[in-house]
Design an enzyme around this catalytic site. Sequence first.
Site, short mmCIF file in Angstrom:
data_model
loop_
_atom_site.label_atom_id
_atom_site.label_comp_id
_atom_site.label_asym_id
_atom_site.label_seq_id
_atom_site.Cartn_x
_atom_site.Cartn_y
_atom_site.Cartn_z
N ALA A 197 -45.76 -7.22 21.06
CA ALA A 197 -44.70 -6.35 20.54
C ALA A 197 -45.13 -4.91 20.31
CB ALA A 197 -44.07 -6.92 19.27
N ALA A 198 -46.30 -4.50 20.84
CA ALA A 198 -46.71 -3.10 20.71
C ALA A 198 -45.67 -2.21 21.40
CB ALA A 198 -48.09 -2.88 21.34
N GLY A 199 -45.36 -2.55 22.64
CA GLY A 199 -44.39 -1.74 23.40
C GLY A 199 -43.01 -1.78 22.74
N ASP A 200 -42.61 -2.94 22.24
CA ASP A 200 -41.30 -3.04 21.59
C ASP A 200 -41.24 -2.16 20.35
OD1 ASP A 200 -40.45 -4.87 23.49
OD2 ASP A 200 -41.03 -6.61 22.30
N LEU B 281 -49.69 3.46 27.81
CA LEU B 281 -51.02 3.16 28.36
C LEU B 281 -51.87 2.38 27.37
CD1 LEU B 281 -51.60 6.82 29.68
CD2 LEU B 281 -50.83 4.87 31.06
P1 ADP Z 1 -46.77 -3.10 26.11
O1 ADP Z 1 -46.93 -3.78 24.78
O2 ADP Z 1 -45.33 -2.97 26.52
O3 ADP Z 1 -47.65 -3.64 27.20
P2 ADP Z 1 -48.64 -0.90 25.73
O4 ADP Z 1 -49.75 -1.90 25.71
O5 ADP Z 1 -48.73 0.19 26.74
O6 ADP Z 1 -47.21 -1.58 25.88
O7 ADP Z 1 -48.57 -0.26 24.27
C1 ADP Z 1 -47.46 0.46 23.81
C2 ADP Z 1 -47.89 1.41 22.72
O8 ADP Z 1 -48.46 0.65 21.64
C3 ADP Z 1 -48.96 2.40 23.10
O9 ADP Z 1 -48.42 3.55 23.73
C4 ADP Z 1 -49.58 2.72 21.75
O10 ADP Z 1 -48.73 3.58 21.00
C5 ADP Z 1 -49.54 1.36 21.06
N1 ADP Z 1 -50.78 0.57 21.27
C6 ADP Z 1 -50.96 -0.45 22.14
N2 ADP Z 1 -52.21 -0.95 22.05
C7 ADP Z 1 -52.84 -0.23 21.09
C8 ADP Z 1 -54.16 -0.24 20.52
N3 ADP Z 1 -55.09 -1.12 20.92
N4 ADP Z 1 -54.43 0.67 19.54
C9 ADP Z 1 -53.51 1.56 19.11
N5 ADP Z 1 -52.26 1.63 19.62
C10 ADP Z 1 -51.92 0.75 20.58
#
Ligand code: ADP
Length: 305
Positions: free
Chosen positions: A251-254, A223
């Site tokens: 690459a947060a999700g990765d 989320l």
């Molecule tokens: P994706 O990059 O696949 O769209 P998300 O946006 O849901 O995935 O982010 C994946 C994970 O990265 C989150 O569950 C959290 O651990 C971390 N994350 C993403 N955005 C943030 C943020 N702004 N601050 C801190 N952690 C973040």
Amino acid sequence: MATNKLVVLGSINADHILNLEQFPRPGETVIGKNYTVAFGGKGANQAVAAGRSGANIDFVACVGEDDIGQRIRKQLAADNIGVGSVEASPGTTTGVALIFVNRDGENVIAIDPGANAALTPDYLARYEKKIIDASVLLMQLESPLETVIAAAKLAKLHQTQVILNPAPARELPDPLLALVDTITPNETEAERLTGVAINDDASAARAAQILHGKGIPTVLITLGSRGVWLSRQGHGKLIPGFKVDAVDTIAAGDTFNGALVTALLEGEDMDKAVRFAHAAAAIAVTRSGAQPSIPWRQEIDAFLQ
Ligand code: ADP
């Protein structure tokens, strides 16, 4: 089979990134700046996150017969990844993503899968033993779907846990979902799979129930800055992420997926593994780029202290 070995199967791309004031209109030429080539692709990013965070990992993937493919392969090896199953596919070029970023930080992306399309079931067949001998197989959806299905079937047959990050978003056949042990969609991907728009805990819980109904025991809906919705055995809860000043969430999700698997392979329970993955992803969002932003183990441990 119970080893602590991880196999990541997936894509490799060279990301060509250019910053622009505004996106060009059809027929228009604009001048950009800060052109960079960064190594990316969801498969490679997740492999790097797993390798740097300490997993014992083999990567099954294809690069093209070109210089950049060789450079990427070398870099993956330096990131603690077994690259014996990363081959240069004859007659192909390494996958590329052309990425324009405008002054508001929005991006438009066009991809040529190139050598990623050579990751066929026949190619996979050469590395079956790696999947049979592994405890976890981690996949995404930038590879041919028939290969993802073949790998999941093989894993299931040999008690290798299947973790699927269903990105980029698309619908998936039920027989594939029934082979998955843990699924890790973000909100968009969860909506595509379930038809439920995720905007609060209740909608996340509804989407998770639908995925359980397809035969998936563990559902983790990421989320963004809010963290993840973890649902198993009909019980769901929010596990909040860490508060950081995000610079870029590429690459947060990765990073989350790669680090999650490292912790699970070390025997951590799901709550602790999610905390470890949140830390790795939180560090990654404080830096720019895909692979350059992915942290090494010492940084994650220091962050968690
Ligand atoms: P994706 O990059 O696949 O769209 P998300 O946006 O849901 O995935 O982010 C994946 C994970 O990265 C989150 O569950 C959290 O651990 C971390 N994350 C993403 N955005 C943030 C943020 N702004 N601050 C801190 N952690 C973040």
